[in-house]
Design a protein around this motif. Structure first.
Motif, PDB file in Angstrom:
ATOM      1  N   PRO A 121       0.820  -1.211   0.000  1.00 22.47           N
ATOM      2  CA  PRO A 121       0.000   0.000   0.000  1.00 22.47           C
ATOM      3  C   PRO A 121       0.857   1.267   0.000  1.00 22.47           C
ATOM      4  O   PRO A 121       0.333   2.364  -0.043  1.00 22.47           O
ATOM      5  CB  PRO A 121      -0.814  -0.122   1.287  1.00 22.47           C
ATOM      6  N   TYR A 122       2.191   1.097   0.075  1.00 23.19           N
ATOM      7  CA  TYR A 122       3.057   2.272   0.022  1.00 23.19           C
ATOM      8  C   TYR A 122       3.296   2.681  -1.426  1.00 23.19           C
ATOM      9  O   TYR A 122       3.396   3.854  -1.735  1.00 23.19           O
ATOM     10  CB  TYR A 122       4.380   2.008   0.747  1.00 23.19           C
ATOM     11  N   SER A 123       3.401   1.699  -2.331  1.00 23.27           N
ATOM     12  CA  SER A 123       3.656   2.053  -3.717  1.00 23.27           C
ATOM     13  C   SER A 123       2.401   2.026  -4.582  1.00 23.27           C
ATOM     14  O   SER A 123       2.410   2.509  -5.695  1.00 23.27           O
ATOM     15  CB  SER A 123       4.730   1.133  -4.304  1.00 23.27           C
ATOM     16  N   SER A 124       1.301   1.462  -4.069  1.00 22.77           N
ATOM     17  CA  SER A 124       0.119   1.355  -4.927  1.00 22.77           C
ATOM     18  C   SER A 124      -0.796   2.578  -4.824  1.00 22.77           C
ATOM     19  O   SER A 124      -1.771   2.677  -5.550  1.00 22.77           O
ATOM     20  CB  SER A 124      -0.668   0.075  -4.610  1.00 22.77           C
ATOM     21  N   LEU A 125      -0.500   3.482  -3.888  1.00 26.37           N
ATOM     22  CA  LEU A 125      -1.290   4.715  -3.800  1.00 26.37           C
ATOM     23  C   LEU A 125      -0.414   5.880  -4.247  1.00 26.37           C
ATOM     24  O   LEU A 125       0.694   6.052  -3.751  1.00 26.37           O
ATOM     25  CB  LEU A 125      -1.768   4.961  -2.363  1.00 26.37           C
ATOM     26  N   ASN A 126      -0.911   6.684  -5.158  1.00 23.83           N
ATOM     27  CA  ASN A 126      -0.149   7.826  -5.659  1.00 23.83           C
ATOM     28  C   ASN A 126       0.062   8.851  -4.536  1.00 23.83           C
ATOM     29  O   ASN A 126      -0.897   9.397  -3.996  1.00 23.83           O
ATOM     30  CB  ASN A 126      -0.926   8.461  -6.814  1.00 23.83           C
ATOM     31  N   PRO A 127       1.334   9.105  -4.159  1.00 25.19           N
ATOM     32  CA  PRO A 127       1.595   9.973  -3.010  1.00 25.19           C
ATOM     33  C   PRO A 127       1.140  11.418  -3.228  1.00 25.19           C
ATOM     34  O   PRO A 127       1.006  12.178  -2.275  1.00 25.19           O
ATOM     35  CB  PRO A 127       3.117   9.907  -2.840  1.00 25.19           C
ATOM     36  N   ARG A 128       0.913  11.795  -4.482  1.00 31.96           N
ATOM     37  CA  ARG A 128       0.545  13.192  -4.755  1.00 31.96           C
ATOM     38  C   ARG A 128      -0.959  13.393  -4.826  1.00 31.96           C
ATOM     39  O   ARG A 128      -1.437  14.487  -5.041  1.00 31.96           O
ATOM     40  CB  ARG A 128       1.181  13.657  -6.063  1.00 31.96           C
TER      41      ARG A 128
END
Lengths: 322, 330
Positions: free
Chosen positions: A101-108
């Motif tokens: 879930p750290y890389s699958s959600l766009n941080p921006r």
């Protein structure tokens, strides 16, 4: 039971990457004649090692890849025959939750935009985005004040809840979850497993649960398919698979899982003949199988219904390998 | 493992803080433990509990901006916490070596396996590359890699994940350490490969008598492989003790909750799993009482006002919980 997803004799081959200057390598069969059905409101676990074809199968189910032969039918629509708008529409019925879930959600992106993205991608007009997103968050146990925040403000477990809310947005009949708990802490894993089970009950969702955590598979799944080298080597109701394991590969996999009870010592049942792989006619597991016999090298076994609903691809299945 | 032998390593009251935006945040608070020769010590806890720092601070491998505030790390008559960096480098990779989680990223992709394997030997034993090569070949054989001579000339991308982790273990063993610190060494691997790697480590331990500090979140591995367990929570060791006691009769409510939240092969799939509600406190949160109190199912008044010290619960066993205080009545 009505079936939501039907995978009928599906095969997918890739060309192995050759060197930089070569025109292409050998064909490699990632998924080899797989047939599976997902019944409504049930969970099907897919287990196997990396390279067993789990991820390729997932891509075929979601219509990201087209099979070389065979059919994938979701909610009565055959995915491989669809394209463009029709495919996009059909894909709304199957959504995905990824491992990390750290890389699958766009941080921006704000949580509200993440959760509504599948609807927007499907070209849907959303009347009240905030209300829709808040309802989705509530389903997964998050408060509406999360809407305007960013992924980095949340813990791993909360992010995975956001990813699940996003998967629910289009109201899919099934969710494909690829190792959805393995990057989470133990105490959080249990929360997410309970959430998945609650959503199944409340919304009548079906799941495909790809995992190497066999205790989680046993806990969450109604049926389990064990994959090895692109083939399903064993398929059974979950309780039955763990109680009456028939295929030597499934037994190897179970023996490799360290049991959290120190009194139950696990011993690895493995052998390698060092041939670098099974022959083209041989059983796919024959080079590692501790019980391989002459017959296993000559002909790849067909499915045998070893017990009602319990299918095994092993010559010994009928004899009752236990 | 018993107290008969002298400990190989003794960590005493170790505290570490990291300066974040100028203000120090305490990430390790008064951690004490011992490792005995030949022992497998498992370090468990949630992410952010300090379990990795608790182990790596032994050789002062700390995140940027972190420093040891107090405490000592006694190893072979020296205090590693106070040793000059120069001398510490002689210990790191030699007497105490490390294996990290990601065999994909901890190897240099543009150097041959031989060069990377030879490095600790060149650094610590003063060998030249050609002098080190025969030893490298032996090391690869030792970790079960066939055709070792030719493999040395290959690059990491020629190796599978399990094979790379074998190379990492070979590197850690190169200088004959007495302690290997392994941080989630099998988390990225398939279960069958994991079992092979753990079997290999067990065999190597028996052969050389080295001790292993195993940082893991997999309680199955702890149950199957560990002699002794440290449970980290919010930068503290909240429970420590022999592995069999930890599983049979955990002393700390956090340990109990952790063990209860595991799906067991014997569970009824229909029943919801027991969970630990809430989240661990963040490091900058300074609670007056026990750090687990806000989530603890067995909390009472005192827990919220005073932080419990460690109470001994048996031979080499201790728990930081007021319920362990002598004379406590529920």
């Amino acid at each position: 039971m009505p079936v939501i997803l039907n995978i009928d004799n599906v095969t997918k081959r890739y060309r192995k990457a050759g060197g930089l200057f070569s025109s292409g390598g050998q064909l490699f069969t990632a998924v080899d004649g797989v047939s599976l059905a997902l019944e409504k409101n049930t969970t099907l676990g897919i287990v196997g090692e990396s390279g067993s074809g789990k991820t390729t199968l997932a891509k075929l189910i979601l219509g990201i890849e087209k099979p070389d032969s065979g059919r994938v039918t979701l909610d009565g629509r055959e995915l491989s025959s669809l394209s463009g708008a029709e495919l996009r529409l059909a894909r709304r019925g199957a959504q995905m939750v990824f491992q990390d879930p750290y890389s699958s959600l766009n941080p921006r992106m704000k949580i509200i935009d993440i959760v509504l993205e599948p609807l927007r991608a499907a070209g849907e007009k959303i009347a009240d985005g905030e209300k829709t997103a808040a309802a989705l968050l509530e389903r997964v146990g998050l408060k509406p004040d999360a809407l305007l925040r960013y992924p980095h403000e949340f813990s791993g477990g909360q992010r995975q809840r956001v990813a699940i809310a996003r998967a629910l947005a289009t109201g899919p009949g099934m969710i494909l979850a690829d190792e959805p708990i393995s990057s989470l802490d133990i105490s959080i894993q249990a929360q997410i497993m309970n959430l998945l089970n609650r959503l199944k009950k409340e919304l009548g969702i079906s799941y495909i649960f790809i995992s190497h955590d066999l205790a989680a598979v046993r806990y969450l799944c109604d049926f389990v398919a064990v994959m090895y080298r692109g083939c399903v080597v064993e398929y059974a109701p979950a309780a039955e698979l763990f109680r009456d394991t028939r295929h030597p590969y499934t037994r190897l996999l179970l023996s490799a899982v360290p049991d959290p009870d120190p009194a139950r010592k696990t011993v690895l049942e493995e052998r390698r003949d060092g041939s670098g792989g099974p022959g083209p006619q041989a059983c796919v597991f024959s080079d590692r199988c501790p019980r391989a016999a002459e017959a296993c090298l000559k002909k790849r076994p067909d499915y045998t219904e070893a017990a009602p609903g319990h299918f095994v691809r092993c010559v010994r299945a009928e004899a009752g390998a236990n | 493992m018993t107290d008969r032998t002298a400990p190989l390593l003794e960590v005493r009251d170790l505290s570490v803080s990291v300066a974040r935006d100028g203000t120090p945040t305490r990430i390790l608070r008064g951690v004490s433990y011992r490792i005995y020769p030949g022992e497998t010590l498992a370090i468990v806890g949630e992410s952010g509990s300090g379990k990795t720092i608790g182990a790596l601070s032994v050789v002062r491998l700390l995140p940027p901006g972190a420093k040891i505030d107090s405490g000592s790390v006694l190893y072979k008559g020296k205090d590693l916490a106070a040793l000059p960096e120069e001398e510490l480098r002689g210990v790191r990779g030699a007497g105490i070596s490390m294996v990290f989680q990601e065999p994909m990223t901890s190897l240099n992709p543009v150097l041959t396996i031989g060069l990377q394997l030879a490095e600790p030997l060149m650094e610590h034993k003063g060998l030249s590359y050609s002098e080190a090569l025969p030893a490298c070949e032996k090391l690869l054989e030792k970790v079960g890699i066939t055709d070792a001579g030719n493999r040395l000339a290959q690059y990491p991308h020629n190796f599978s994940g399990g094979m790379r982790q074998r190379v990492m273990i070979a590197m850690a063993l190169a200088c004959g350490p007495d302690l290997v610190i392994a941080d989630e060494p099998t988390t990225a691997l398939d279960v069958t490969v994991q079992a092979q790697i753990l079997d290999l480590v067990d065999a190597l331990k028996k052969e050389s008598g080295l001790a292993l500090a195993l940082i893991t979140h997999n309680l199955g591995i702890v149950a199957q492989r560990a002699d002794y367990v440290l449970v980290f929570y919010a930068g503290r060791v909240v429970e420590r003790g022999p592995a069999e006691h930890f599983f049979k009769s955990p002393s700390h409510p956090y340990s109990r909750a952790l063990l209860n939240s595991l799906p067991k092969m014997s569970d009824n799939p229909g029943e919801p799993l027991k969970t630990i509600e809430g989240l661990p406190p963040s490091f900058d949160e300074d609670l007056p009482g026990c750090p687990f109190a806000p989530r603890c199912p067995e909390v009472f008044d005192k827990c919220r006002s005073a932080e419990p010290p460690e109470f001994r619960t048996g031979e080499r066993r201790g728990s930081k919980c007021w319920r362990g205080e002598p004379g406590f009545k529920p």
